[in-house]
Design an enzyme around this catalytic site. Sequence first.
Site, PDB file in Angstrom:
ATOM      1  N   GLU A  90       1.059  -1.513   0.023  1.00 35.44           N
ATOM      2  CA  GLU A  90      -0.403   0.081  -0.323  1.00 35.44           C
ATOM      3  C   GLU A  90       1.228   1.277  -0.277  1.00 35.44           C
ATOM      4  O   GLU A  90       0.113   2.250  -0.868  1.00 35.44           O
ATOM      5  CB  GLU A  90      -0.923   0.324   1.006  1.00 35.44           C
ATOM      6  CG  GLU A  90      -2.131  -1.293   0.918  1.00 35.44           C
ATOM      7  CD  GLU A  90      -2.918  -1.239   0.117  1.00 35.44           C
ATOM      8  OE1 GLU A  90      -3.216  -0.642  -0.678  1.00 35.44           O
ATOM      9  OE2 GLU A  90      -3.127  -2.511   0.053  1.00 35.44           O
ATOM     10  N   GLU A 126      24.561  11.003  11.359  1.00 35.07           N
ATOM     11  CA  GLU A 126      24.739  11.114  12.692  1.00 35.07           C
ATOM     12  C   GLU A 126      25.622  12.411  13.149  1.00 35.07           C
ATOM     13  O   GLU A 126      26.585  12.443  12.816  1.00 35.07           O
ATOM     14  CB  GLU A 126      23.933  10.481  13.801  1.00 35.07           C
ATOM     15  CG  GLU A 126      23.254   8.808  12.930  1.00 35.07           C
ATOM     16  CD  GLU A 126      23.574   7.517  13.533  1.00 35.07           C
ATOM     17  OE1 GLU A 126      22.288   6.961  13.915  1.00 35.07           O
ATOM     18  OE2 GLU A 126      24.471   7.072  13.477  1.00 35.07           O
TER      19      GLU A 126
END
Length: 613
Positions: A337, A413
């Site tokens: 989906e 990060e």
Amino acid sequence: MIQVLLVTLCLAAFPYQGSSIILDSGNVNDYEVVYPRKVTALPKGAVQPKYEDTMQYEFKVNGEPVVLHLEKNKGLFSEDYSETHYSPDGREITTYPSIEDHCYYRGRIQNDADSTASISACNGLKGHFKLQGEMYLIEPLKLPDSEAHAVYKYENIEKEDEAPKMCGVTQTNWKSDEPIKKASQLVVTPEEQRYLNTKKYIELVIVADNVMVKKYTSNSTAIRTRIYACVNTLNLIYRAFNIYIALIGLEIWSNRDLINVQSASSVTLDLFGTWRETVLLRHKRHDNAQLLTGINFDGDTVGLAYVGSMCDPKRSAGIIQDHNKLDVMVAIAMAHELGHDLGINHDGNQCNCGGNPCIMSATLNFEPVYRFSDCSRDEHWRYLIDNRPPCILNKPSITDIVSPPVCGNYFVEVGEECDCGLPAHCQNPCCDAATCKLRPETQCEDGECCEQCQFTRAGTECRAARSECDIAESCTGQSAECPTDDFQRNGQPCLNNNGYCYNGTCPILTNQCISFFGSSATVAPDVCFDFNLQGQGNFYCRRERARIFPCAPQDKKCGRLFCVKGPIGNTISCQSTSSQSDLDIGMVDLGTKCGDGRVCNSNRQCVDVNTAY
């Protein structure tokens, strides 16, 4: 000096058992008992964390040794991840749980290039891995004081329901060989290729409805664990498209449903999309939302989503039935989906993903599948190039990743300049995978304005204008990122004064008719739009839940679109279109000119263009 610590749990592996066993996934007829042996590499004197960033387990499958390499899915949660539930009196309760040391991993099998793994290590090893082209599942056996695990093939699980499961999206299949041929010959410019190569990020919210709460006997931990496992697998699947998915929120309708969740999937999707736009987005920033429901949809449907809707306030959504005991099967339905949201149609018979069933088959298969077909790839690329959904280019801030920074998890990060995965997997020549720093003499590793590890020359177009209402963007020469997408002011006349600009497009009735009915279509006479004054069936201006509201006379060209296909003769033929799976299809587009100096606003009213924006 690195000291290798071998933690031997047990070296034994028992042969297949003769009798069946009931496991979390159901009744399994043929399984193998194994005792995984964990191999840990830690610096001398280091304190072992509860869940290490990387782990390695050894055990045997079919008598052959298997080495399972695991790395923590560090980008699984965003920094502002929240969980919302409701008290018995209906009060909303939102918490921000600390989930830095979570236990969800992705991985691979040593010496098997085509292998994959999605594993939870919360209480033993639970999940699935692909070995030599076959899908295996692993889970702990519920035995006291034992580290025993069951390993078994998916095909050995007794299926409770053999009926094929379907996606509720209709009219998206390839209609002939011609579209496939065109897709396979997709030609892109260098600017478009740079855009396609750029990492994409989806911040996801999952909502569990009240039937899910009852199904899991109000055990929020069980619901949370199931959803975490699904998103872990979702990340594994979408890595093929260079898309990274972070769970930014989980909402559990613990007291009651906040929409009328019903077996009619198209109605439920419409209601959920409206709730997302009017309620959820106002208190939780995110890119896409999926409703996981315990209700059984009509027929064999287990999922439904809008097509090509990513980043849209209402339509960037999908609904999934919790239709299988296995997390992986629910995750695959969710991946399917989400694929529709990302512009991917159902596969036709000539679409290929290497001989296996593919993710975007209209029928969800009886076995786990991980691969998108060649049709899906090209359809997705075409959607990205044509629509450039802006929200998926928003990189999470380097402080937005919940877990402590670790080199090799694909997320840049704190303290890192780049991250292309572990050294064995890195294919980026700009990045030193061992240090997560850019290599000497390089300026960038990724981005629409990064080419061969250098910032693209200033003035190089990185985003073409899609219409006269859009503005082309160019690289600055100082950054790897293309400047923010901008467009002409809303309300500026366009297409020879036949329309007004709206969010970078020039919506006019004629072009909308052509898109639905072909090049010979024209706008229907005004008398056809009088149907919108009735407020019945598909003819209306506004819809709120189950109620529809007729158009006021001055607003009738902001409701259902009416066209004439071909030359107009003595008889007027008023043609319109609608869809059960998307109730907004066939309505006049927002921003469309509805009179001199007037446009359709979000309430489907024909208002003065000078006050509309």
